[in-house]
Structure formats: C-alpha cells, structure tokens
Motif scaffolding. Structure first.
Motif, PDB file in Angstrom:
ATOM      1  N   GLY A  11       4.785   6.114   5.294  1.00 38.51           N
ATOM      2  CA  GLY A  11       3.919   5.018   4.884  1.00 38.51           C
ATOM      3  C   GLY A  11       3.250   5.294   3.553  1.00 38.51           C
ATOM      4  N   LEU A  12       1.960   5.047   3.487  1.00 40.61           N
ATOM      5  CA  LEU A  12       1.182   5.291   2.270  1.00 40.61           C
ATOM      6  C   LEU A  12       0.546   6.684   2.265  1.00 40.61           C
ATOM      7  CD1 LEU A  12      -0.566   1.808   1.986  1.00 40.61           C
ATOM      8  CD2 LEU A  12       1.274   2.692   0.536  1.00 40.61           C
ATOM      9  N   GLY A  13       0.858   7.475   3.281  1.00 45.49           N
ATOM     10  CA  GLY A  13       0.280   8.814   3.395  1.00 45.49           C
ATOM     11  C   GLY A  13       0.542   9.666   2.170  1.00 45.49           C
ATOM     12  N   GLY A  14      -0.495  10.367   1.719  1.00 42.94           N
ATOM     13  CA  GLY A  14      -0.389  11.267   0.583  1.00 42.94           C
ATOM     14  C   GLY A  14      -0.680  10.634  -0.765  1.00 42.94           C
ATOM     15  N   LEU A  15      -0.698   9.307  -0.835  1.00 45.08           N
ATOM     16  CA  LEU A  15      -1.014   8.639  -2.101  1.00 45.08           C
ATOM     17  C   LEU A  15      -2.530   8.608  -2.293  1.00 45.08           C
ATOM     18  CD1 LEU A  15       1.408   5.572  -1.963  1.00 45.08           C
ATOM     19  CD2 LEU A  15       1.715   7.710  -3.219  1.00 45.08           C
ATOM     20  N   ALA A  16      -2.982   8.857  -3.512  1.00 44.01           N
ATOM     21  CA  ALA A  16      -4.422   8.825  -3.809  1.00 44.01           C
ATOM     22  C   ALA A  16      -4.954   7.399  -3.773  1.00 44.01           C
ATOM     23  CB  ALA A  16      -4.695   9.468  -5.166  1.00 44.01           C
ATOM     24  N   SER A  17      -4.115   6.431  -4.145  1.00 41.64           N
ATOM     25  CA  SER A  17      -4.502   5.019  -4.160  1.00 41.64           C
ATOM     26  C   SER A  17      -3.258   4.191  -4.456  1.00 41.64           C
ATOM     27  CB  SER A  17      -5.570   4.751  -5.228  1.00 41.64           C
ATOM     28  OG  SER A  17      -5.029   4.979  -6.525  1.00 41.64           O
ATOM     29  N   ILE A  18      -3.420   2.872  -4.374  1.00 38.11           N
ATOM     30  CA  ILE A  18      -2.373   1.944  -4.819  1.00 38.11           C
ATOM     31  C   ILE A  18      -3.060   0.856  -5.641  1.00 38.11           C
ATOM     32  CG2 ILE A  18      -0.719   2.385  -2.957  1.00 38.11           C
ATOM     33  CD1 ILE A  18      -1.763  -0.158  -1.577  1.00 38.11           C
ATOM     34  N   PRO A  19      -2.340   0.255  -6.583  1.00 32.33           N
ATOM     35  CA  PRO A  19      -2.939  -0.837  -7.354  1.00 32.33           C
ATOM     36  C   PRO A  19      -3.346  -2.003  -6.455  1.00 32.33           C
ATOM     37  CG  PRO A  19      -0.912  -0.074  -8.389  1.00 32.33           C
ATOM     38  CD  PRO A  19      -0.985   0.575  -7.031  1.00 32.33           C
ATOM     39  N   ARG A  20      -4.299  -2.758  -6.893  1.00 31.37           N
ATOM     40  CA  ARG A  20      -4.861  -3.871  -6.105  1.00 31.37           C
ATOM     41  C   ARG A  20      -3.802  -4.838  -5.573  1.00 31.37           C
ATOM     42  NH1 ARG A  20     -10.215  -6.633  -6.421  1.00 31.37           N
ATOM     43  NH2 ARG A  20      -9.902  -8.626  -5.393  1.00 31.37           N
ATOM     44  N   GLY A  21      -2.820  -5.197  -6.348  1.00 34.37           N
ATOM     45  CA  GLY A  21      -1.828  -6.172  -5.939  1.00 34.37           C
ATOM     46  C   GLY A  21      -0.635  -5.596  -5.184  1.00 34.37           C
ATOM     47  N   TYR A  22      -0.735  -4.349  -4.768  1.00 36.38           N
ATOM     48  CA  TYR A  22       0.381  -3.694  -4.099  1.00 36.38           C
ATOM     49  C   TYR A  22       0.035  -3.377  -2.648  1.00 36.38           C
ATOM     50  CZ  TYR A  22       2.690  -3.030  -8.564  1.00 36.38           C
ATOM     51  OH  TYR A  22       3.318  -3.240  -9.755  1.00 36.38           O
ATOM     52  N   GLY A  23       1.070  -3.078  -1.871  1.00 42.36           N
ATOM     53  CA  GLY A  23       0.891  -2.680  -0.487  1.00 42.36           C
ATOM     54  C   GLY A  23       2.164  -2.044   0.020  1.00 42.36           C
ATOM     55  N   MET A  24       2.168  -1.744   1.309  1.00 42.08           N
ATOM     56  CA  MET A  24       3.370  -1.208   1.948  1.00 42.08           C
ATOM     57  C   MET A  24       3.781  -2.201   3.026  1.00 42.08           C
ATOM     58  SD  MET A  24       5.650   1.331   2.393  1.00 42.08           S
ATOM     59  CE  MET A  24       4.982   2.761   1.573  1.00 42.08           C
ATOM     60  N   PHE A  25       5.030  -2.669   2.946  1.00 45.21           N
ATOM     61  CA  PHE A  25       5.562  -3.634   3.885  1.00 45.21           C
ATOM     62  C   PHE A  25       6.524  -2.899   4.809  1.00 45.21           C
ATOM     63  CE2 PHE A  25       8.425  -7.261   4.968  1.00 45.21           C
ATOM     64  CZ  PHE A  25       7.465  -8.072   5.565  1.00 45.21           C
ATOM     65  N   PHE A  26       6.184  -2.853   6.100  1.00 48.68           N
ATOM     66  CA  PHE A  26       6.991  -2.166   7.096  1.00 48.68           C
ATOM     67  C   PHE A  26       7.909  -3.180   7.768  1.00 48.68           C
ATOM     68  CE2 PHE A  26       3.350   0.413   6.424  1.00 48.68           C
ATOM     69  CZ  PHE A  26       3.677   1.711   6.774  1.00 48.68           C
ATOM     70  N   VAL A  27       9.192  -2.871   7.807  1.00 49.94           N
ATOM     71  CA  VAL A  27      10.179  -3.722   8.455  1.00 49.94           C
ATOM     72  C   VAL A  27      10.743  -2.944   9.643  1.00 49.94           C
ATOM     73  CG1 VAL A  27      12.367  -4.951   8.191  1.00 49.94           C
ATOM     74  CG2 VAL A  27      10.772  -4.806   6.262  1.00 49.94           C
ATOM     75  N   PHE A  28      10.586  -3.506  10.837  1.00 52.54           N
ATOM     76  CA  PHE A  28      11.086  -2.863  12.047  1.00 52.54           C
ATOM     77  C   PHE A  28      12.351  -3.581  12.515  1.00 52.54           C
ATOM     78  CE2 PHE A  28       6.614  -1.894  11.756  1.00 52.54           C
ATOM     79  CZ  PHE A  28       6.583  -0.540  12.035  1.00 52.54           C
ATOM     80  N   TRP A  37      -1.064   4.689  12.256  1.00 51.18           N
ATOM     81  CA  TRP A  37      -2.142   5.670  12.227  1.00 51.18           C
ATOM     82  C   TRP A  37      -2.443   6.016  10.782  1.00 51.18           C
ATOM     83  CZ3 TRP A  37       0.318  10.749  14.568  1.00 51.18           C
ATOM     84  CH2 TRP A  37       1.420  11.106  13.821  1.00 51.18           C
ATOM     85  N   MET A  38      -3.495   6.773  10.567  1.00 51.77           N
ATOM     86  CA  MET A  38      -3.944   7.087   9.207  1.00 51.77           C
ATOM     87  C   MET A  38      -3.606   8.521   8.793  1.00 51.77           C
ATOM     88  SD  MET A  38      -5.179   4.272   8.081  1.00 51.77           S
ATOM     89  CE  MET A  38      -6.234   4.660   6.698  1.00 51.77           C
ATOM     90  N   LYS A  39      -2.542   9.069   9.358  1.00 46.76           N
ATOM     91  CA  LYS A  39      -2.137  10.441   9.025  1.00 46.76           C
ATOM     92  C   LYS A  39      -1.880  10.570   7.522  1.00 46.76           C
ATOM     93  CE  LYS A  39       0.939  14.136  10.136  1.00 46.76           C
ATOM     94  NZ  LYS A  39       2.275  14.537  10.465  1.00 46.76           N
ATOM     95  N   ASP A  40      -2.505  11.575   6.913  1.00 45.82           N
ATOM     96  CA  ASP A  40      -2.353  11.886   5.484  1.00 45.82           C
ATOM     97  C   ASP A  40      -2.849  10.787   4.549  1.00 45.82           C
ATOM     98  OD1 ASP A  40      -1.207  14.381   6.125  1.00 45.82           O
ATOM     99  OD2 ASP A  40       0.784  13.477   6.277  1.00 45.82           O
ATOM    100  N   MET A  41      -3.584   9.804   5.073  1.00 46.66           N
ATOM    101  CA  MET A  41      -4.129   8.738   4.223  1.00 46.66           C
ATOM    102  C   MET A  41      -5.352   9.241   3.470  1.00 46.66           C
ATOM    103  SD  MET A  41      -2.372   5.975   4.168  1.00 46.66           S
ATOM    104  CE  MET A  41      -3.569   4.855   3.499  1.00 46.66           C
ATOM    105  N   LEU A  42      -5.503   8.768   2.235  1.00 47.05           N
ATOM    106  CA  LEU A  42      -6.597   9.206   1.376  1.00 47.05           C
ATOM    107  C   LEU A  42      -7.527   8.069   0.973  1.00 47.05           C
ATOM    108  CD1 LEU A  42      -4.474  11.578  -0.884  1.00 47.05           C
ATOM    109  CD2 LEU A  42      -5.860  12.198   1.120  1.00 47.05           C
TER     110      LEU A  42
END
Length: 102
Positions: A11-28, A37-42
C-alpha cells in the motif's frame, strides 16, 4: 494502483507523504470484506471502500499511523478501496452511496 497481492500488502506504507491530488487505489479480484491496516504508514489517511457497482459503501476518516495494528474493515463487501490523505474525503464531500468514476 494496487492491483496485485504484493502491492496491496505494501500500500502506501513507507512513504513519507503523497501529493494532495494523489492516492492509492486498491483493486481486489472479487467483492469481500476488505481489511486495511496502517502498517509502516507515516501519515494519516482517509479510507474509502467502494462496491462492485462503483458506489461508496464505507468511509473511515483521519486514520492515524498510531492505530497499527488495528484492522479497519467495511461492514459490507467491497471490490475497491481508495486511500487518500486525511481530510480529502471531506474536501471533496465524498458520501455513502455516491458513485465513484474511475
């Protein structure tokens, strides 16, 4: 886009931040009770669960990295999950039942 098991786990784990207009889209592969969960989230995020009809079915706002190892799961089956910077779901007035175009 997190469209493989490997990418979904990281996911986004390990990233210090993301730009305002960005995100992570999960496809199952199929609708299910998807857990995040928030593992390794900053940084804090909003989590939006979306069903197979592209409708928002659950939103968790301003989830802190300090919540790890807590697991967040929507009460309904979702096919997609969108992670955004905390506050972005309010900024864009995202609401339950709203259709997401992607």
């Amino acid at each position: 886009m997190a469209d493989t098991e490997e990418k979904r786990i990281k996911g986004l784990g390990g990233l210090a931040s993301i730009p305002r207009g960005y995100g992570m889209f999960f496809v199952f592969d199929s609708p299910d009770y998807q857990s995040i969960w928030m593992k390794d989230m900053l940084f804090p995020i909003d989590i939006i669960w979306i069903d197979e009809n592209s409708k928002i079915i659950h939103i968790e706002k301003n989830i802190s990295p300090d919540t790890y190892p807590k697991i967040f799961t929507a009460p309904f089956k979702a096919r997609f999950v969108l992670e955004l910077n905390a506050g972005i779901s309010e900024f864009y007035n995202l609401r339950l039942g709203q259709a997401i175009i992607f």
